[in-house]
Design a protein around this motif. Structure first.
Motif, mmCIF file in Angstrom:
data_model
loop_
_atom_site.group_PDB
_atom_site.id
_atom_site.type_symbol
_atom_site.label_atom_id
_atom_site.label_comp_id
_atom_site.label_asym_id
_atom_site.label_seq_id
_atom_site.Cartn_x
_atom_site.Cartn_y
_atom_site.Cartn_z
ATOM 1 N N ARG A 18 25.142 19.483 -13.621
ATOM 2 C CA ARG A 18 25.145 20.461 -14.661
ATOM 3 C C ARG A 18 23.740 20.383 -16.049
ATOM 4 O O ARG A 18 24.067 21.048 -16.778
ATOM 5 C CB ARG A 18 26.219 19.853 -15.323
ATOM 6 C CG ARG A 18 27.665 20.595 -14.989
ATOM 7 C CD ARG A 18 28.636 20.002 -14.985
ATOM 8 N NE ARG A 18 28.971 18.833 -14.999
ATOM 9 C CZ ARG A 18 29.667 18.001 -14.238
ATOM 10 N NH1 ARG A 18 30.031 18.826 -13.302
ATOM 11 N NH2 ARG A 18 30.146 16.306 -14.247
ATOM 12 N N LYS A 22 22.274 23.231 -17.366
ATOM 13 C CA LYS A 22 21.897 23.830 -18.958
ATOM 14 C C LYS A 22 20.946 23.601 -20.112
ATOM 15 O O LYS A 22 20.175 24.035 -20.159
ATOM 16 C CB LYS A 22 22.632 22.749 -19.427
ATOM 17 C CG LYS A 22 24.387 23.181 -19.168
ATOM 18 C CD LYS A 22 25.263 21.610 -20.529
ATOM 19 C CE LYS A 22 26.963 22.205 -19.983
ATOM 20 N NZ LYS A 22 27.695 21.048 -20.666
ATOM 21 N N THR A 26 19.092 26.654 -21.990
ATOM 22 C CA THR A 26 18.442 26.063 -23.039
ATOM 23 C C THR A 26 17.183 26.137 -22.877
ATOM 24 O O THR A 26 16.212 27.220 -24.874
ATOM 25 C CB THR A 26 18.968 24.859 -23.531
ATOM 26 O OG1 THR A 26 20.020 24.609 -23.685
ATOM 27 C CG2 THR A 26 18.261 24.358 -24.553
ATOM 28 N N ASN A 169 20.417 17.430 -22.602
ATOM 29 C CA ASN A 169 20.598 17.744 -21.099
ATOM 30 C C ASN A 169 19.487 17.257 -20.664
ATOM 31 O O ASN A 169 18.996 18.006 -19.474
ATOM 32 C CB ASN A 169 20.516 19.246 -21.232
ATOM 33 C CG ASN A 169 22.369 19.239 -22.164
ATOM 34 O OD1 ASN A 169 23.050 19.819 -21.212
ATOM 35 N ND2 ASN A 169 22.598 20.134 -22.888
#
Length: 452
Positions: A18, A22, A26, A169
């Motif tokens: 995950r 992300k 981004t 992240n």
């Protein structure tokens, strides 16, 4: 027996997956928006800044006031983009952080930039024709210059959101993690600085607007450090008679009550005459009625050492907003007074910043009374507190300040007296001072205000 349940997934691996998704999303958004941002910066730098400088349509000071450090910001984006395209997020953003000062300078120049643009569009036909011609180019896509000028500050907010998301992240074991975290912190600090600059500029606009509403011969400048909170009509309930509508201006330290000037005064039509000025540090606020939120409005009680003020409104919501704003002003005044008590030092103010003079002089309620008011008193310079060298035997001296005002002092007594005439008499402020330890001329000052 055959196991029919699916194989259990590792929660750590799922979390890392995950994070990676992300992070990739981004990073892609940061890269795409940076390309578009650099393209728009280049359009303004090429078709406006460069051509205006080459043609001499605007003088260099006007060009600098209009665009500020635009070309330097464009250069910083050109340095950043290759790192983003190469996937070196941490290294690129860490190298970009020293350029954040350009965004602070751009924010400080934002108000001047807007003023210069409006002024040039209004007075220069040549500049107005040039702007229309450049905005009509297909590269701008219908965008106007006034839409593009706030672009760097808008991009700074995008930087904060995207870089923080990128840092959150990124695995802590990644070599980019520390660089991204440091970059996110520096960008957030720059955002706070820019926000503070914007608040001060907006507050300055409010103060100038209120100053225009209180225009007249006796209007003075507002003191620096005063914050505008609210203004509006309220009904003043007297001990006897009908309630009277008055315009109130609430600042962080004072509440100003004003009365509209007669419409027959054509030169001052639409302005207000100050009737009273109430220090919020001495205010005790209570709600008399209107707690239930009914349709009948409410009544607020403001108690001062020598006067009690009853303010009424038929709009319950408006009165509630006034109550919260007055509460905030009282809290700010108390905090400011505590700081003054703790430090005991006043900054060196400007001589034209005295604002209490016209209002207190026009207030018949305060005439002949003595009160203690927390205020910044304007002295031409603190060196006046020393006796003049031309006459060492002189026990006091006097210096003219702001026209008819004067400052008298006595070095032996350790006090200074400020006198200023008004339309209804005069007021004086006696300053008791003592020199503090430290560099420069620093004095602890206590103030006594007397209105006669």
């Amino acid at each position: 027996m055959e196991n029919l349940c699916p194989r259990a997934r590792c929660p750590v691996q799922e979390q890392r997956a995950r994070w990676e998704r992300k992070r990739a999303c981004t990073a892609r958004e940061l890269l795409e928006t940076e390309r578009r941002y650099q393209e728009q910066l280049g359009l303004v730098a090429t078709y406006f800044v460069g051509i205006l400088r080459a043609k001499g349509t605007l003088r260099p000071p006007e060009l600098q006031a209009l665009f500020g450090p635009w070309e330097l910001i464009y250069g910083a984006s050109q340095e950043l983009l290759p790192y983003l395209e190469g996937g070196h997020w941490g290294q690129g953003l860490e190298g970009f952080c020293p350029h954040l000062e350009l965004y602070t300078q751009f924010a400080a120049n934002a108000e001047m930039s807007w003023t210069t643009l409006q002024k040039q569009l209004k007075k220069s036909k040549r500049f107005r024709r040039f702007v229309r011609l450049q905005e009509g180019r297909p590269e701008f896509g219908g965008l106007q210059l006034q839409d593009l000028l706030p672009l760097p500050l808008q991009r700074l907010q995008q930087y904060e959101n995207l870089v923080i998301a990128l840092a959150e992240n990124t695995s802590p074991n990644s070599p980019d993690h520390q660089q991204l975290t440091r970059a996110a912190r520096l960008i957030s600090e720059t955002i706070q600085t820019v926000h503070t600059i914007g608040q001060k500029q907006k507050n300055g606009q409010h103060l100038r607007r209120v100053q225009a509403l209180l225009g007249g011969r006796q209007a003075k400048r507002f003191t620096s450090g005063r914050w505008f909170l609210r203004q509006g009509w309220l009904l003043v309930v007297p001990p006897r008679g009908e309630p009277r509508p008055r315009m109130f201006f609430l600042f962080s330290d004072v509440l100003l009550m004003a009365k509209p000037r007669p419409p027959l005064q054509l030169l001052q039509s639409g302005t207000f005459a100050c009737r009273a000025l109430y220090p919020m540090a001495q205010c005790q606020l209570h709600r008399v009625f209107g707690h239930s939120g009914g349709p009948c409005g409410g009544l607020l009680s403001l108690s001062f050492p020598h006067e009690k003020l009853l303010l009424m409104s038929t709009d319950q919501e408006d009165l509630l907003h006034w109550y919260h704003s007055l509460t905030l002003a009282i809290r700010l005044s108390e905090e400011d007074r505590e700081v003054v008590r703790a430090e005991g030092l006043f900054p060196r103010p400007q001589t034209e910043d005295l604002f209490l003079n016209p209002c207190l002089g026009e207030s018949p309620r305060t005439a002949g009374r003595e009160c203690h008011v927390h205020m910044h008193v304007d002295l031409p310079c603190l060196s006046l507190l020393k006796p003049p060298r031309s006459n060492p035997s002189c026990g006091g001296a006097e210096r003219r300040v702001a026209g008819s005002s004067s400052v008298s002092y006595s070095s032996d007594a350790g006090s200074a007296l400020f006198r200023a005439p008004t339309t209804r008499g005069s007021f004086s402020a006696r300053l008791h001072f003592r020199k503090q330890q430290g560099p420069g001329l620093q004095y602890a000052i206590a103030t006594e205000l007397v209105i006669a």
